[in-house]
Design a protein around this motif. Structure first.
Motif, PDB file in Angstrom:
ATOM      1  N   ILE A 127       0.697  -1.427   0.445  1.00 43.45           N
ATOM      2  CA  ILE A 127       0.096  -0.631  -0.046  1.00 43.45           C
ATOM      3  C   ILE A 127       0.760   0.815   0.063  1.00 43.45           C
ATOM      4  O   ILE A 127       0.207   1.790  -0.815  1.00 43.45           O
ATOM      5  CB  ILE A 127      -0.552   0.190   1.156  1.00 43.45           C
ATOM      6  N   ILE A 128       1.991   1.263   0.539  1.00 38.79           N
ATOM      7  CA  ILE A 128       2.447   2.627   1.369  1.00 38.79           C
ATOM      8  C   ILE A 128       3.295   2.600  -0.562  1.00 38.79           C
ATOM      9  O   ILE A 128       3.028   3.650  -1.041  1.00 38.79           O
ATOM     10  CB  ILE A 128       3.958   2.280   1.745  1.00 38.79           C
ATOM     11  N   ARG A 129       3.971   1.638  -0.983  1.00 36.37           N
ATOM     12  CA  ARG A 129       4.496   1.554  -2.704  1.00 36.37           C
ATOM     13  C   ARG A 129       3.384   1.937  -2.995  1.00 36.37           C
ATOM     14  O   ARG A 129       3.940   2.495  -3.980  1.00 36.37           O
ATOM     15  CB  ARG A 129       5.649   0.559  -2.882  1.00 36.37           C
ATOM     16  N   PHE A 130       2.959   1.624  -3.409  1.00 31.60           N
ATOM     17  CA  PHE A 130       1.556   1.437  -4.677  1.00 31.60           C
ATOM     18  C   PHE A 130       0.621   3.377  -4.504  1.00 31.60           C
ATOM     19  O   PHE A 130      -0.184   4.049  -5.326  1.00 31.60           O
ATOM     20  CB  PHE A 130       0.688   1.494  -5.157  1.00 31.60           C
ATOM     21  N   CYS A 131       0.313   3.822  -3.082  1.00 33.66           N
ATOM     22  CA  CYS A 131      -0.004   5.210  -2.749  1.00 33.66           C
ATOM     23  C   CYS A 131       0.608   6.215  -2.589  1.00 33.66           C
ATOM     24  O   CYS A 131      -0.253   7.313  -3.081  1.00 33.66           O
ATOM     25  CB  CYS A 131      -1.414   4.467  -1.754  1.00 33.66           C
ATOM     26  N   PHE A 132       1.258   5.757  -1.725  1.00 35.67           N
ATOM     27  CA  PHE A 132       2.651   7.191  -1.070  1.00 35.67           C
ATOM     28  C   PHE A 132       3.876   7.463  -2.018  1.00 35.67           C
ATOM     29  O   PHE A 132       4.357   8.632  -2.415  1.00 35.67           O
ATOM     30  CB  PHE A 132       2.087   6.849   0.079  1.00 35.67           C
ATOM     31  N   ASN A 133       4.058   6.174  -2.662  1.00 39.36           N
ATOM     32  CA  ASN A 133       5.669   6.250  -3.293  1.00 39.36           C
ATOM     33  C   ASN A 133       5.977   6.720  -4.792  1.00 39.36           C
ATOM     34  O   ASN A 133       6.428   6.358  -5.387  1.00 39.36           O
ATOM     35  CB  ASN A 133       7.032   5.538  -3.347  1.00 39.36           C
ATOM     36  N   LYS A 134       4.233   7.132  -5.272  1.00 38.45           N
ATOM     37  CA  LYS A 134       3.904   7.762  -6.948  1.00 38.45           C
ATOM     38  C   LYS A 134       4.881   8.955  -7.191  1.00 38.45           C
ATOM     39  O   LYS A 134       4.741  10.034  -7.035  1.00 38.45           O
ATOM     40  CB  LYS A 134       3.137   7.627  -6.937  1.00 38.45           C
ATOM     41  N   LYS A 135       6.095   8.173  -7.977  1.00 39.58           N
ATOM     42  CA  LYS A 135       6.178   9.958  -7.949  1.00 39.58           C
ATOM     43  C   LYS A 135       6.557  10.466  -9.140  1.00 39.58           C
ATOM     44  O   LYS A 135       6.325   9.312 -10.143  1.00 39.58           O
ATOM     45  CB  LYS A 135       8.492  10.150  -8.422  1.00 39.58           C
ATOM     46  N   ARG A 136       5.907  11.291  -9.926  1.00 40.82           N
ATOM     47  CA  ARG A 136       5.434  11.823 -11.254  1.00 40.82           C
ATOM     48  C   ARG A 136       6.319  12.730 -11.684  1.00 40.82           C
ATOM     49  O   ARG A 136       6.749  13.425 -10.766  1.00 40.82           O
ATOM     50  CB  ARG A 136       4.241  12.458 -10.864  1.00 40.82           C
ATOM     51  N   ASP A 137       6.592  12.158 -12.999  1.00 45.63           N
ATOM     52  CA  ASP A 137       7.679  13.012 -14.205  1.00 45.63           C
ATOM     53  C   ASP A 137       6.892  14.197 -14.318  1.00 45.63           C
ATOM     54  O   ASP A 137       5.958  14.332 -14.606  1.00 45.63           O
ATOM     55  CB  ASP A 137       7.705  12.893 -14.876  1.00 45.63           C
ATOM     56  N   VAL A 138       7.364  15.611 -13.740  1.00 44.62           N
ATOM     57  CA  VAL A 138       6.848  17.158 -14.079  1.00 44.62           C
ATOM     58  C   VAL A 138       7.579  17.630 -15.133  1.00 44.62           C
ATOM     59  O   VAL A 138       8.865  17.906 -14.245  1.00 44.62           O
ATOM     60  CB  VAL A 138       6.366  17.957 -12.650  1.00 44.62           C
ATOM     61  N   SER A 139       7.656  18.097 -16.097  1.00 47.22           N
ATOM     62  CA  SER A 139       8.114  18.965 -16.876  1.00 47.22           C
ATOM     63  C   SER A 139       7.139  20.025 -17.291  1.00 47.22           C
ATOM     64  O   SER A 139       5.779  20.386 -17.494  1.00 47.22           O
ATOM     65  CB  SER A 139       8.386  18.242 -18.513  1.00 47.22           C
ATOM     66  N   ILE A 140       8.033  21.664 -17.445  1.00 45.48           N
ATOM     67  CA  ILE A 140       7.590  22.332 -17.576  1.00 45.48           C
ATOM     68  C   ILE A 140       7.476  23.119 -18.841  1.00 45.48           C
ATOM     69  O   ILE A 140       8.958  22.962 -19.201  1.00 45.48           O
ATOM     70  CB  ILE A 140       7.918  24.149 -16.364  1.00 45.48           C
TER      71      ILE A 140
END
Length: 151
Positions: free
Chosen positions: A130-143
């Protein structure tokens, strides 16, 4: 490194009493629900009289064990969010040590061992997933400089 050790010790100082608080709450509520008249302080640690579904007192002991690990898994997921497997094993070992001290014996009831180990395993694996899939999502944010948009 010293900072991590301090944080882990502080978290354990919260996690361990919280586990036993939940354990006593669940055991006392189930004792009331199953109309057990002789609830004593040893009920959460009683591995000798556990896991029989024919006797209500033994059923309360089994359900208390299982429900406590499920409830504290959810609480630990919310508050710890890191290395839950480590806290699960530490809490499990501490619970085993306290149970041995309270009952003044080592558990030989194989049904209790199955319930205990499956509960610790549930806390460790389910909590980490649950921690891995719900809280550790690192999204690639590009501007995008042309449009000034965040994608």
């Amino acid at each position: 490194m010293a900072e991590d050790t301090r944080v882990i010790c502080c978290n354990l100082c919260i996690a361990l009493p919280l586990f036993f608080l939940v354990y006593y709450m669940v055991a006392s509520l189930l004792s009331g629900a199953f109309k057990i008249n002789d609830f004593d302080g040893k009920t959460p640690f009683d591995f000798q009289n556990c896991c029989s579904v024919t006797d209500n007192k033994h059923l309360v002991t089994l359900l208390s064990l299982l429900l406590t690990y499920i409830i504290t898994t959810v609480v630990y997921i919310i508050f710890l969010r890191k290395k839950l497997w480590d806290y699960a094993i530490t809490v499990g070992l501490f619970h085993l040590a306290v149970s041995c001290a309270v009952m003044q014996a080592f558990p030989t009831n194989w049904e209790w061992w199955i319930a205990f180990l499956s509960s610790v395993l549930f806390m460790a694996l389910f909590g980490e997933l649950i921690i891995r899939f719900c809280f550790n999502k690192k999204r690639d944010v590009s501007i995008s400089p042309q449009r000034n948009l965040v994608t």
